[in-house]
Design an enzyme around this catalytic site. Structure first.
Site, PDB file in Angstrom:
ATOM      1  N   GLU A 185       0.831  -1.210   0.000  1.00 60.02           N
ATOM      2  CA  GLU A 185       0.000   0.000   0.000  1.00 60.02           C
ATOM      3  C   GLU A 185       0.861   1.253   0.000  1.00 60.02           C
ATOM      4  OE1 GLU A 185      -3.103   2.298   3.032  1.00 60.02           O
ATOM      5  OE2 GLU A 185      -2.914   0.116   3.138  1.00 60.02           O
ATOM      6  N   ARG A 186       1.897   1.250   0.820  1.00 60.68           N
ATOM      7  CA  ARG A 186       2.741   2.436   0.941  1.00 60.68           C
ATOM      8  C   ARG A 186       3.559   2.670  -0.330  1.00 60.68           C
ATOM      9  NH1 ARG A 186       3.783   0.628   7.208  1.00 60.68           N
ATOM     10  NH2 ARG A 186       1.869   1.605   7.978  1.00 60.68           N
TER      11      ARG A 186
END
Length: 326
Positions: A185-186
């Site tokens: 996600e990051r």
């Protein structure tokens, strides 16, 4: 299950290209679908669960959302209060989730809930939760500073019954699964911010070249063109860090530290780029007519969502072995 079987680097290529969309909300919604709500199901879910939830999600027939954050637990994932109590062959779910991207329209949620009374890092599980079940209440669509084209919901659960077979992987491993998911996600978030920053810098150059103050183009001011050069350099440095982290990740390495560094830098750099460039647009920058003001609002989420800047710093300190022990 309908996907192309490509490695994670293709997700990043997609995220960079989606940055050409002239807002933050649409790339974020797509990112939730392909890189936040589905990786744990892909890695750890049963064949039956994948057939039921992953296949239609990949096909685009289902919208997925990720149910992690709560009103009292955002970056502090271990502090969530939602419970899923096993009764017979069902889980009975009570609690609520906050800041849920696509929550108003989602067909199912990848839900993180407490399934036992054990230690906070070992008592959580991920569950595929159909959003049309009795007891699922979408309380409101949240009015936000930015990302306004993406719906964000507050959701409550009241005695929601879900079959135990909807458990992703093993009970009690939800926190671990979610931490793995956070790295992707990051990295996606960083990739999706690169092209918007390039676009803002390019459009600011074009505008300051033709806008005149005291008889000369704004761009001719050394303060302006030096600052734009600095910002362009910072964007390229961030891209290099991202691509290094992705290459290591594809090879099977733990890139938690590098992903956290990239996320931290992206959050701060998007603020620098949008704030500096908006200033050079003068009064026009404060209107809703120009892209820089939209990205000023949309990209502010980068330092908050998916783990705050302060959380990233704590993770980096942990990997450097300089975080004070409790």
């Amino acid at each position: 299950y309908g996907g192309m079987g490509l490695d994670f680097s293709y997700n990043i290529a997609l995220a960079e290209e989606l940055g050409n969309i002239r807002c933050g909300g649409i790339p974020m919604a797509i990112g939730v679908q392909v890189g936040m709500a589905t990786p744990a199901l892909t890695r750890f879910g049963s064949h039956e669960l994948k057939k039921q939830f992953l296949v239609p999600t990949i096909a685009g027939d289902f919208v997925a959302c990720l149910g992690i954050s709560e009103a009292g637990a955002g970056s502090d994932v271990a502090n969530i209060k939602t419970t899923a109590v096993r009764k017979g062959d069902e889980y009975v779910i009570n609690g609520g989730k906050m800041w849920i991207t696509s929550g108003s329209q989602a067909d199912w949620m990848c839900l993180l809930a407490n399934t036992s009374e054990g230690p906070p890092h070992q008592n959580k599980s991920l569950i595929c939760l159909p959003m049309n079940l009795p007891g699922v209440h979408v309380a409101k669509k949240i009015d936000k500073l930015g990302m306004r084209s993406s719906d964000t919901a507050q959701i409550f659960f009241e005695d929601v019954r879900v079959p135990c077979k909807n458990l992703i992987g093993e009970e009690g491993n939800g926190f671990t699964y979610q931490m793995l998911q956070f790295q992707e996600e990051r990295l996606w978030g960083v990739a999706s911010a690169l092209t918007p920053m390039e676009t803002i810098i390019r459009e600011t150059i074009d505008y300051t070249r033709q806008r005149k103050v005291f008889g000369q183009p704004v761009l001719h001011s050394q303060t302006v063109h030096f600052r734009l050069a600095e910002l362009a350099t910072e964007v390229e440095l961030l891209r290099s860090l991202l691509h290094r982290a992705v290459a290591l990740y594809v090879e099977g390495n733990d890139v938690t530290k590098f992903a956290s560094m990239a996320k931290l830098k992206a959050g701060r750099l998007t603020r620098e780029v949008t704030d500096s460039c908006l200033q050079f647009w003068g009064g026009m920058g404060f209107t809703s007519e120009v892209l820089v003001s939209r990205f000023y609002r949309d990209l502010r989420l980068m330092s908050i969502g998916g783990g705050s800047d302060e959380t990233m710093l704590s993770i980096i300190c942990k990997y450097m072995d300089i975080l004070p022990r409790k």
